[in-house]
Scaffold this motif. Sequence first.
Motif, PDB file in Angstrom:
ATOM      1  N   ALA A   1     -10.065  94.333 -31.704  1.00 11.76           N
ATOM      2  CA  ALA A   1     -10.568  93.388 -30.642  1.00 11.76           C
ATOM      3  C   ALA A   1     -11.068  94.006 -29.430  1.00 11.76           C
ATOM      4  O   ALA A   1     -11.701  93.757 -28.698  1.00 11.76           O
ATOM      5  CB  ALA A   1      -9.386  92.657 -30.331  1.00 11.76           C
ATOM      6  N   ALA A   2     -10.517  95.378 -29.112  1.00 14.17           N
ATOM      7  CA  ALA A   2     -10.777  96.170 -28.049  1.00 14.17           C
ATOM      8  C   ALA A   2     -12.199  96.758 -28.276  1.00 14.17           C
ATOM      9  O   ALA A   2     -13.096  96.459 -27.437  1.00 14.17           O
ATOM     10  CB  ALA A   2      -9.981  97.310 -27.877  1.00 14.17           C
ATOM     11  N   ALA A   3     -12.521  96.952 -29.466  1.00 19.21           N
ATOM     12  CA  ALA A   3     -13.807  97.539 -29.464  1.00 19.21           C
ATOM     13  C   ALA A   3     -14.991  96.419 -29.691  1.00 19.21           C
ATOM     14  O   ALA A   3     -16.018  96.612 -28.755  1.00 19.21           O
ATOM     15  CB  ALA A   3     -14.000  98.292 -31.028  1.00 19.21           C
ATOM     16  N   ALA A   4     -14.475  95.260 -30.263  1.00 19.91           N
ATOM     17  CA  ALA A   4     -15.536  94.137 -30.070  1.00 19.91           C
ATOM     18  C   ALA A   4     -15.816  93.702 -28.540  1.00 19.91           C
ATOM     19  O   ALA A   4     -16.896  93.453 -28.246  1.00 19.91           O
ATOM     20  CB  ALA A   4     -15.117  92.972 -30.779  1.00 19.91           C
ATOM     21  N   ALA A   5     -14.730  93.843 -27.707  1.00 23.32           N
ATOM     22  CA  ALA A   5     -14.706  93.565 -26.600  1.00 23.32           C
ATOM     23  C   ALA A   5     -15.589  94.431 -25.632  1.00 23.32           C
ATOM     24  O   ALA A   5     -16.405  94.068 -24.722  1.00 23.32           O
ATOM     25  CB  ALA A   5     -13.293  93.457 -25.720  1.00 23.32           C
ATOM     26  N   ILE A   6     -15.503  95.732 -25.810  1.00 25.81           N
ATOM     27  CA  ILE A   6     -16.391  96.716 -25.038  1.00 25.81           C
ATOM     28  C   ILE A   6     -17.793  96.629 -25.702  1.00 25.81           C
ATOM     29  O   ILE A   6     -18.712  96.720 -24.800  1.00 25.81           O
ATOM     30  CB  ILE A   6     -15.877  98.275 -25.719  1.00 25.81           C
ATOM     31  N   ALA A   7     -17.990  96.286 -26.708  1.00 26.60           N
ATOM     32  CA  ALA A   7     -19.449  96.178 -27.407  1.00 26.60           C
ATOM     33  C   ALA A   7     -19.803  94.974 -26.917  1.00 26.60           C
ATOM     34  O   ALA A   7     -21.104  94.897 -26.326  1.00 26.60           O
ATOM     35  CB  ALA A   7     -19.383  95.958 -28.809  1.00 26.60           C
ATOM     36  N   ALA A   8     -19.303  93.767 -26.737  1.00 23.92           N
ATOM     37  CA  ALA A   8     -19.831  92.762 -25.989  1.00 23.92           C
ATOM     38  C   ALA A   8     -19.983  92.786 -24.839  1.00 23.92           C
ATOM     39  O   ALA A   8     -21.080  92.399 -24.344  1.00 23.92           O
ATOM     40  CB  ALA A   8     -18.689  91.475 -26.133  1.00 23.92           C
ATOM     41  N   SER A   9     -19.116  93.715 -23.985  1.00 27.32           N
ATOM     42  CA  SER A   9     -19.374  93.874 -22.563  1.00 27.32           C
ATOM     43  C   SER A   9     -20.973  94.739 -22.163  1.00 27.32           C
ATOM     44  O   SER A   9     -21.547  94.372 -21.117  1.00 27.32           O
ATOM     45  CB  SER A   9     -18.261  94.542 -21.818  1.00 27.32           C
ATOM     46  N   ALA A  10     -20.811  95.697 -23.115  1.00 25.86           N
ATOM     47  CA  ALA A  10     -21.992  96.379 -22.997  1.00 25.86           C
ATOM     48  C   ALA A  10     -23.196  95.710 -23.293  1.00 25.86           C
ATOM     49  O   ALA A  10     -24.318  95.830 -22.721  1.00 25.86           O
ATOM     50  CB  ALA A  10     -21.748  97.842 -24.048  1.00 25.86           C
ATOM     51  N   GLU A  11     -23.401  94.915 -24.334  1.00 27.28           N
ATOM     52  CA  GLU A  11     -24.352  94.336 -24.738  1.00 27.28           C
ATOM     53  C   GLU A  11     -24.887  93.223 -23.574  1.00 27.28           C
ATOM     54  O   GLU A  11     -26.091  92.893 -23.340  1.00 27.28           O
ATOM     55  CB  GLU A  11     -24.334  93.565 -26.182  1.00 27.28           C
ATOM     56  N   GLU A  12     -23.653  92.641 -23.060  1.00 30.65           N
ATOM     57  CA  GLU A  12     -24.182  91.703 -21.774  1.00 30.65           C
ATOM     58  C   GLU A  12     -24.688  92.336 -20.703  1.00 30.65           C
ATOM     59  O   GLU A  12     -25.689  91.866 -20.001  1.00 30.65           O
ATOM     60  CB  GLU A  12     -22.829  90.858 -21.561  1.00 30.65           C
ATOM     61  N   ALA A  13     -24.212  93.498 -20.357  1.00 29.73           N
ATOM     62  CA  ALA A  13     -24.813  94.275 -19.221  1.00 29.73           C
ATOM     63  C   ALA A  13     -26.156  94.800 -19.538  1.00 29.73           C
ATOM     64  O   ALA A  13     -27.098  94.619 -18.574  1.00 29.73           O
ATOM     65  CB  ALA A  13     -23.843  95.596 -19.073  1.00 29.73           C
ATOM     66  N   LEU A  14     -26.270  95.130 -20.722  1.00 26.89           N
ATOM     67  CA  LEU A  14     -27.948  95.458 -20.952  1.00 26.89           C
ATOM     68  C   LEU A  14     -28.712  94.211 -21.048  1.00 26.89           C
ATOM     69  O   LEU A  14     -29.845  94.452 -20.269  1.00 26.89           O
ATOM     70  CB  LEU A  14     -27.651  96.250 -22.404  1.00 26.89           C
ATOM     71  N   ALA A  15     -28.381  93.249 -21.686  1.00 32.17           N
ATOM     72  CA  ALA A  15     -29.112  92.016 -21.775  1.00 32.17           C
ATOM     73  C   ALA A  15     -29.391  91.546 -20.296  1.00 32.17           C
ATOM     74  O   ALA A  15     -30.454  90.961 -20.020  1.00 32.17           O
ATOM     75  CB  ALA A  15     -28.564  91.007 -22.653  1.00 32.17           C
TER      76      ALA A  15
ATOM     77  N   GLY B   1     -29.128  92.926 -17.344  1.00 28.11           N
ATOM     78  CA  GLY B   1     -29.623  94.085 -16.561  1.00 28.11           C
ATOM     79  C   GLY B   1     -28.542  94.166 -15.153  1.00 28.11           C
ATOM     80  O   GLY B   1     -28.913  94.709 -14.142  1.00 28.11           O
ATOM     81  N   THR B   2     -27.418  94.032 -15.403  1.00 31.14           N
ATOM     82  CA  THR B   2     -26.318  94.156 -14.502  1.00 31.14           C
ATOM     83  C   THR B   2     -25.483  95.664 -14.798  1.00 31.14           C
ATOM     84  O   THR B   2     -24.238  95.508 -14.759  1.00 31.14           O
ATOM     85  CB  THR B   2     -25.203  93.052 -14.597  1.00 31.14           C
ATOM     86  N   LEU B   3     -26.342  96.595 -15.113  1.00 30.33           N
ATOM     87  CA  LEU B   3     -25.764  97.892 -15.289  1.00 30.33           C
ATOM     88  C   LEU B   3     -24.811  98.230 -14.217  1.00 30.33           C
ATOM     89  O   LEU B   3     -23.842  99.025 -14.303  1.00 30.33           O
ATOM     90  CB  LEU B   3     -26.740  98.850 -15.784  1.00 30.33           C
ATOM     91  N   ASP B   4     -25.158  98.069 -13.049  1.00 29.12           N
ATOM     92  CA  ASP B   4     -24.314  98.468 -11.635  1.00 29.12           C
ATOM     93  C   ASP B   4     -22.935  97.873 -11.958  1.00 29.12           C
ATOM     94  O   ASP B   4     -22.184  98.235 -11.202  1.00 29.12           O
ATOM     95  CB  ASP B   4     -25.109  97.992 -10.434  1.00 29.12           C
ATOM     96  N   ARG B   5     -22.500  96.867 -12.645  1.00 26.67           N
ATOM     97  CA  ARG B   5     -21.459  96.263 -12.693  1.00 26.67           C
ATOM     98  C   ARG B   5     -20.482  97.136 -13.389  1.00 26.67           C
ATOM     99  O   ARG B   5     -19.121  96.940 -13.666  1.00 26.67           O
ATOM    100  CB  ARG B   5     -21.471  94.795 -13.162  1.00 26.67           C
ATOM    101  N   VAL B   6     -21.264  98.115 -14.283  1.00 24.91           N
ATOM    102  CA  VAL B   6     -20.189  98.984 -15.270  1.00 24.91           C
ATOM    103  C   VAL B   6     -20.284 100.259 -14.382  1.00 24.91           C
ATOM    104  O   VAL B   6     -21.051 100.969 -14.428  1.00 24.91           O
ATOM    105  CB  VAL B   6     -20.743  99.037 -16.787  1.00 24.91           C
ATOM    106  N   SER B   7     -18.812 100.695 -14.362  1.00 25.58           N
ATOM    107  CA  SER B   7     -18.898 101.973 -13.678  1.00 25.58           C
ATOM    108  C   SER B   7     -19.072 103.237 -14.541  1.00 25.58           C
ATOM    109  O   SER B   7     -18.730 103.209 -15.737  1.00 25.58           O
ATOM    110  CB  SER B   7     -17.246 102.109 -12.716  1.00 25.58           C
ATOM    111  N   GLU B   8     -19.480 104.157 -13.915  1.00 27.36           N
ATOM    112  CA  GLU B   8     -19.612 105.180 -14.815  1.00 27.36           C
ATOM    113  C   GLU B   8     -18.149 106.049 -15.198  1.00 27.36           C
ATOM    114  O   GLU B   8     -18.137 106.454 -16.236  1.00 27.36           O
ATOM    115  CB  GLU B   8     -20.126 106.565 -13.821  1.00 27.36           C
ATOM    116  N   ALA B   9     -17.291 105.962 -14.320  1.00 28.62           N
ATOM    117  CA  ALA B   9     -15.801 106.273 -14.772  1.00 28.62           C
ATOM    118  C   ALA B   9     -15.512 105.591 -15.892  1.00 28.62           C
ATOM    119  O   ALA B   9     -14.683 106.364 -16.932  1.00 28.62           O
ATOM    120  CB  ALA B   9     -14.981 106.045 -13.604  1.00 28.62           C
ATOM    121  N   ASP B  10     -15.676 104.299 -15.991  1.00 23.48           N
ATOM    122  CA  ASP B  10     -15.355 103.420 -17.026  1.00 23.48           C
ATOM    123  C   ASP B  10     -16.028 103.687 -18.390  1.00 23.48           C
ATOM    124  O   ASP B  10     -15.483 103.933 -19.496  1.00 23.48           O
ATOM    125  CB  ASP B  10     -15.422 101.781 -17.066  1.00 23.48           C
TER     126      ASP B  10
END
Length: 99
Positions: free
Chosen positions: A12-26, A28-37
């Motif tokens: 579930a955690a892996a799916a959530a990370i993948a979904a969040s990454a795909e959403e940020a990429l699609a 264009g809200t990359l600035d909402r994902v921190s480099e630290a995270d």
Amino acid sequence: MTTSEHGAGFSAAAAAIAASAEEALASGTLDRVSEADIAVAFTALGKLYATKVEKSDKIFPPVGQDALTATETAVLVSELLRAADLNVFDLAMWFRRAS
């Protein structure tokens, strides 16, 4: 927590990370994902992958075939090597070790 509960939680955690990454990429809200995270996730997954390979003595692909472009792979590998203070020669020595 049982092994199956832990596995389900990890899935579930892996799916959530993948979904969040795909959403940020699609979107264009990359600035909402921190480099630290991103670093926290890569560190944990890198340690898990390396330990699983070492303990099981079985190498498996960390990503699906063609999941990353050549550019994405080169950027990621280059920065992983830089973070570990390794160079391509060091990598070649480790690569030969596995065969």
